[in-house]
Scaffold this active site. Structure first.
Site, short mmCIF file in Angstrom:
data_model
loop_
_atom_site.label_atom_id
_atom_site.label_comp_id
_atom_site.label_asym_id
_atom_site.label_seq_id
_atom_site.Cartn_x
_atom_site.Cartn_y
_atom_site.Cartn_z
N ASN A 8 0.87 -1.18 0.00
CA ASN A 8 0.00 0.00 0.00
C ASN A 8 0.91 1.23 0.00
O ASN A 8 1.47 1.59 1.03
CB ASN A 8 -0.90 -0.03 1.25
CG ASN A 8 -1.73 1.23 1.39
OD1 ASN A 8 -1.83 2.03 0.46
ND2 ASN A 8 -2.34 1.41 2.57
N TRP A 9 1.04 1.84 -1.17
CA TRP A 9 1.96 2.98 -1.30
C TRP A 9 1.39 4.25 -0.66
O TRP A 9 2.09 5.25 -0.58
CB TRP A 9 2.25 3.25 -2.77
CG TRP A 9 3.13 2.24 -3.46
CD1 TRP A 9 3.62 1.07 -2.93
CD2 TRP A 9 3.63 2.31 -4.79
NE1 TRP A 9 4.39 0.42 -3.85
CE2 TRP A 9 4.41 1.16 -5.02
CE3 TRP A 9 3.49 3.24 -5.83
CZ2 TRP A 9 5.05 0.91 -6.24
CZ3 TRP A 9 4.13 3.00 -7.04
CH2 TRP A 9 4.89 1.84 -7.24
N LYS A 10 0.12 4.21 -0.32
CA LYS A 10 -0.56 5.40 0.24
C LYS A 10 -0.37 6.59 -0.73
O LYS A 10 -0.40 6.37 -1.93
CB LYS A 10 -0.05 5.70 1.65
CG LYS A 10 -0.10 4.44 2.53
CD LYS A 10 0.02 4.70 3.98
CE LYS A 10 -0.05 3.37 4.72
NZ LYS A 10 -0.20 3.51 6.15
N HIS A 94 -9.71 1.01 4.80
CA HIS A 94 -8.44 1.28 5.46
C HIS A 94 -8.66 2.30 6.59
O HIS A 94 -9.47 3.22 6.44
CB HIS A 94 -7.42 1.82 4.45
CG HIS A 94 -6.04 1.87 5.02
ND1 HIS A 94 -5.63 2.89 5.85
CD2 HIS A 94 -5.01 1.00 4.94
CE1 HIS A 94 -4.39 2.64 6.23
NE2 HIS A 94 -3.99 1.50 5.70
N GLU A 96 -7.02 4.78 7.57
CA GLU A 96 -6.80 6.19 7.22
C GLU A 96 -8.03 6.77 6.53
O GLU A 96 -8.26 7.98 6.59
CB GLU A 96 -5.52 6.32 6.38
CG GLU A 96 -4.29 6.21 7.25
CD GLU A 96 -3.08 5.57 6.58
OE1 GLU A 96 -3.00 5.57 5.35
OE2 GLU A 96 -2.22 5.05 7.32
N GLU A 163 -5.74 -5.02 10.70
CA GLU A 163 -4.77 -3.93 10.86
C GLU A 163 -5.11 -3.12 12.11
O GLU A 163 -5.95 -2.21 12.05
CB GLU A 163 -4.83 -3.01 9.65
CG GLU A 163 -4.38 -3.63 8.36
CD GLU A 163 -3.70 -2.61 7.47
OE1 GLU A 163 -2.53 -2.79 7.14
OE2 GLU A 163 -4.35 -1.59 7.14
N GLY A 169 2.03 2.46 10.84
CA GLY A 169 2.96 3.58 10.67
C GLY A 169 3.68 3.99 11.93
O GLY A 169 4.29 5.06 11.98
N SER A 206 2.95 -1.86 10.52
CA SER A 206 4.40 -1.83 10.77
C SER A 206 5.10 -3.14 10.44
O SER A 206 6.01 -3.57 11.17
CB SER A 206 4.69 -1.40 12.22
OG SER A 206 4.31 -0.06 12.41
N GLY A 227 2.65 -1.03 4.39
CA GLY A 227 2.58 0.37 4.00
C GLY A 227 3.97 0.95 3.82
O GLY A 227 4.63 0.73 2.80
N GLY A 228 4.45 1.63 4.84
CA GLY A 228 5.73 2.35 4.78
C GLY A 228 6.88 1.56 4.18
O GLY A 228 7.64 2.08 3.36
P1 PGA Z 1 2.43 0.49 7.72
O1 PGA Z 1 1.00 0.66 7.05
O2 PGA Z 1 3.03 -0.78 7.18
O3 PGA Z 1 3.19 1.71 7.35
O4 PGA Z 1 2.21 0.39 9.21
C1 PGA Z 1 0.16 -0.44 6.85
C2 PGA Z 1 -1.11 0.03 6.21
O5 PGA Z 1 -1.48 1.18 6.38
O6 PGA Z 1 -1.76 -0.73 5.50
#
Ligand code: PGA
Length: 246
Positions: A8-10, A94, A96, A163, A169, A206, A227-228
């Site tokens: 997930n590149w966000k 998600h 976010e 999640e 994050g 994470s 994500g990150g």
């Molecule tokens: P993260 O994000 O790996 O940066 O914690 C995961 C996600 O938002 O799906």
């Protein structure tokens, strides 16, 4: 069993050139992982068209969709548009989007239905917000409201991603043991209410090259939503190598 890695590149990266470099690097990292890992990359909408035209072993997903197929919804992208672009997956729910964009369970339910109606595979993200909250209750409520009106057949096509919001994050991932407990809660709910067999259940929050093995080596966990660490080239490459070597 083949593990699923979702990147997930966000809202990254900032330029098409950087996005293409990252995409090609991820494609190369993915070469040879075929038998053991399935890799899905979810870039921002603006890069989907370019990537969907590239032949590779990577699969393409979107990070969101709207439930209506068209109309006066300024700034939105519909599931049907994604389908027509050749996109196969879409992240729905998600945290976010739930917490920053105020998406409700009802909206998430409509998005899941739209995605399924357009033959997209939804990646349904859910999890508690605060560590130590009544996780069972929260997960079951998100499932109950998110899956309203869907039959077993449709629910069986969804990839579920546990999640915990507090782990996203932050660098503080959940332990594999606790992630398995949460995944068992989700699986228990699905078995009881939908009699689904073989639903895919992932962990996210994470995940990096240092901890991915601890999650993926658990038979209950079918993969990771990353994500990150998915936009850090070498990190992502290492994660694919670890997944492929299991
Ligand atoms: P993260 O994000 O790996 O940066 O914690 C995961 C996600 O938002 O799906």
């Amino acid at each position: 069993m083949k593990k699923i890695i979702i990147a997930n590149w966000k809202m990254n990266p900032a330029t098409p050139l950087e996005a293409e470099k990252l995409y090609h690097f991820s494609c190369d990292a993915c070469l040879g992982s075929g038998e053991n890992a399935e890799v899905i990359v979810c870039p921002p909408f603006v890069y989907l068209d370019t990537f969907s035209k590239i032949e590779s072993s990577l699969k393409i997903g979107a990070q969101n969709c709207h439930w209506e197929s068209g109309g006066a919804f300024t700034g939105e992208i519909s599931a049907v548009m994604l389908k027509n672009l050749g996109v196969k997956y879409v992240i729905v729910g998600h945290s976010e989007r739930r917490w920053i964009m105020n998406e409700s369970d009802e909206m998430i339910n409509k998005k899941l239905k739209a995605a399924l109606a357009n033959n997209l595979t939804p990646i349904f993200a859910l999890g508690e917000r605060i560590k130590g909250e009544d996780r069972k209750n929260i997960l079951e409520n998100q499932l109950k409201h998110g899956l309203v009106g869907l039959d077993s057949n449709k629910v069986g096509r969804i990839i579920f991603a546990y999640e915990p919001v507090w782990a996203i994050g932050t660098g503080n991932s959940e332990t594999a043991e606790h992630a398995v407990e949460a995944i068992k809660i989700i699986k228990g709910f699905l078995d009881l209410n939908f009699n689904t067999q073989g639903s895919k259940l992932l962990y996210g929050g994470s995940v990096d090259s240092g901890n991915i093995k601890s999650f993926l080596e658990r038979p209950e966990i079918d993969g990771a939503l990353v994500g990150g660490a998915s936009i850090k080239k070498e990190e992502f490459k290492k994660m694919i190598e670890i997944a492929s070597g299991l």
